[in-house]
Scaffold this active site. Structure first.
Site, PDB file in Angstrom:
ATOM      1  N   SER A 138      89.563 -12.095  11.263  1.00  0.00           N
ATOM      2  CA  SER A 138      88.631 -11.514  10.296  1.00  0.00           C
ATOM      3  C   SER A 138      87.667 -12.517   9.691  1.00  0.00           C
ATOM      4  CB  SER A 138      89.413 -10.811   9.194  1.00  0.00           C
ATOM      5  OG  SER A 138      90.374 -11.686   8.647  1.00  0.00           O
ATOM      6  N   THR A 198      88.327 -10.508   4.571  1.00  0.00           N
ATOM      7  CA  THR A 198      87.470 -11.645   4.234  1.00  0.00           C
ATOM      8  C   THR A 198      88.214 -12.675   3.402  1.00  0.00           C
ATOM      9  OG1 THR A 198      85.588 -10.191   4.156  1.00  0.00           O
ATOM     10  CG2 THR A 198      85.417 -12.199   2.852  1.00  0.00           C
ATOM     11  N   THR A 253      83.202 -14.241   6.347  1.00  0.00           N
ATOM     12  CA  THR A 253      83.835 -13.124   7.062  1.00  0.00           C
ATOM     13  C   THR A 253      83.176 -12.858   8.405  1.00  0.00           C
ATOM     14  OG1 THR A 253      84.533 -10.821   6.750  1.00  0.00           O
ATOM     15  CG2 THR A 253      82.304 -11.326   6.125  1.00  0.00           C
ATOM     16  N   ARG A 256      75.014  -4.835  11.263  1.00  0.00           N
ATOM     17  CA  ARG A 256      75.596  -4.451   9.970  1.00  0.00           C
ATOM     18  C   ARG A 256      75.974  -5.699   9.158  1.00  0.00           C
ATOM     19  NH1 ARG A 256      80.603  -5.500   7.120  1.00  0.00           N
ATOM     20  NH2 ARG A 256      81.100  -3.706   5.839  1.00  0.00           N
ATOM     21  N   THR A 316      86.931  -8.385  -1.606  1.00  0.00           N
ATOM     22  CA  THR A 316      87.223  -8.172  -0.193  1.00  0.00           C
ATOM     23  C   THR A 316      87.466  -6.684   0.005  1.00  0.00           C
ATOM     24  OG1 THR A 316      88.758  -8.691   1.608  1.00  0.00           O
ATOM     25  CG2 THR A 316      89.684  -8.665  -0.590  1.00  0.00           C
ATOM     26  N   GLY A 317      87.286  -6.231   1.225  1.00  0.00           N
ATOM     27  CA  GLY A 317      87.512  -4.811   1.480  1.00  0.00           C
ATOM     28  C   GLY A 317      86.279  -4.163   2.066  1.00  0.00           C
TER      29      GLY A 317
HETATM   30  N1  ASP Z   1      84.068  -7.215   2.808  1.00  0.00           N
HETATM   31  C1  ASP Z   1      83.991  -7.432   4.220  1.00  0.00           C
HETATM   32  C2  ASP Z   1      82.893  -6.618   4.816  1.00  0.00           C
HETATM   33  O1  ASP Z   1      82.763  -5.460   4.470  1.00  0.00           O
HETATM   34  C3  ASP Z   1      85.242  -7.162   4.932  1.00  0.00           C
HETATM   35  C4  ASP Z   1      86.526  -7.561   4.264  1.00  0.00           C
HETATM   36  O2  ASP Z   1      86.571  -8.045   3.172  1.00  0.00           O
HETATM   37  O3  ASP Z   1      87.576  -7.402   4.818  1.00  0.00           O
HETATM   38  O4  ASP Z   1      82.214  -7.117   5.682  1.00  0.00           O
END
Ligand code: ASP
Length: 330
Positions: free
Chosen positions: A88, A191, A209, A219, A242-243
């Site tokens: 990731s 991330t 990330t 994207r 994160t997320g």
């Molecule tokens: N925030 C990151 C994204 O949407 C992904 C993640 O944090 O897992 O690219």
């Protein structure tokens, strides 16, 4: 869900995003919830997920060797970018729909300076490029080819797109159905966001990330966007997320958390308010995860997720510990 339907659903989700007022708690009264793992004091390093442990270690080492908070913020996440097994972050990350790994990163310092790169291909350490953007250019953000050219200019070699065996296997598996569904807490969106305070309380932060697995080509999520994936205000505090990036972008959650602390919220209340806003604006919040970390100028911290499963690493008072975050539970 096929690609067309994914796009349609995304637009619909955005259109349906809540129109209600902000949470009743906000701006009405200062709340005072304290994270049970939070003690004041610095130096400290705090970062997202399990990989936070080695990242904190590397960041702390940089501080101990006399490095600045920015050195520590870069070195900490650099370590994770270098881990080819991490799916990731860095070039070992899962690719987009076309099978191409594209990376995003940002860094911010105590003076409010920031640097960011988005949609970078073949560069092992986007965080180093982000730092150079911050320190050596008059700009904040470089994207795509421009960021790659700049990476070369500062001496970083561009590598050919080559998927790790694990990433290639996962992509090929995904190609069979081409379904898109953000999945809570699995390795496809993890991330690393990291916040540092040096021994004098000087702050810095970093975020890097490979973004959402099997995303559309081009994207970009929240992680390289100042105010979304990361925000620092030396007078108040710092936050990182994160997320599912789209939801953090719509709400600028890291900035929200810092502004809540400016209004007297504890870091824990600030994190909870930022997550509440995401929930309020996304009726499908049960389908995705977001986690947030915040610290204030005393070195106290907060952490909160939408769902169970978000964890973070804290290096403070001589210990580097992994904690489970509290969560909304809705
Ligand atoms: N925030 C990151 C994204 O949407 C992904 C993640 O944090 O897992 O690219």
């Amino acid at each position: 869900m096929n690609r067309k339907r994914f796009i349609k659903t995304g637009v619909l989700a955005a259109t349906l995003a809540g129109t209600g007022t902000l949470s009743a708690a906000h701006d009405k009264k200062k709340k005072q919830k304290v994270n049970p793992n939070s003690k004041p004091g610095f130096p400290l390093v705090i970062s997202t997920w399990n990989h936070g442990i080695p990242a904190n270690e590397a960041a702390f080492q940089a501080l101990q060797q006399g490095g600045s908070a920015v050195d520590a913020a870069e070195k900490g996440v650099w370590q994770i970018e270098a881990d080819a097994k991490n799916t990731s972050v860095g070039l070992g990350g899962f690719p987009d729909r076309e099978g191409i790994v594209t990376l995003d990163a940002c860094i911010m310092d105590h003076l409010g300076r920031a640097g960011s790169v988005c949609f970078v291909q073949g560069i092992a350490h986007p965080i180093t490029v982000a730092r150079a953007v911050m320190e050596k250019t008059p700009h904040v953000m470089l994207v795509g080819k421009g960021a790659e050219l700049y990476a070369e200019e500062i001496g970083l070699k561009q590598e050919k797109n080559k998927l790790s065996p694990e990433a290639e296997k996962a992509w090929k598996e995904w190609l069979k159905e081409k379904q898109y569904k953000p999945i809570i807490n699995i390795e496809n969106h993890d991330t690393i966001g990291l916040l540092v305070m040096d021994k004098n309380g000087i702050m810095a932060g970093s975020c890097t990330t490979s973004g959402l697995a099997f995303k559309m080509h081009g994207r970009v999520g929240d992680s390289p966007i100042i105010g979304a994936g990361l925000f620092i205000d030396q007078e108040i505090g710092a936050a990182t997320c994160t997320g599912l990036g789209e939801t953090v972008l719509r709400t600028l959650a890291s900035h929200v958390a810092v502004e809540c602390m400016r209004n007297g919220y504890t870091p824990q209340d600030a994190c909870e308010e930022a997550i509440r806003r995401i929930i309020k604006k996304h009726e499908n919040y049960k389908d995705f995860q977001v986690g947030i970390l915040a610290v204030n100028t005393k070195g106290e911290h907060g952490a909160y997720g939408i769902h169970k499963g978000f964890n973070y690493a804290l290096h403070q008072h001589g210990k580097n510990t992994l904690f489970d975050s509290s969560y909304y539970n809705g």
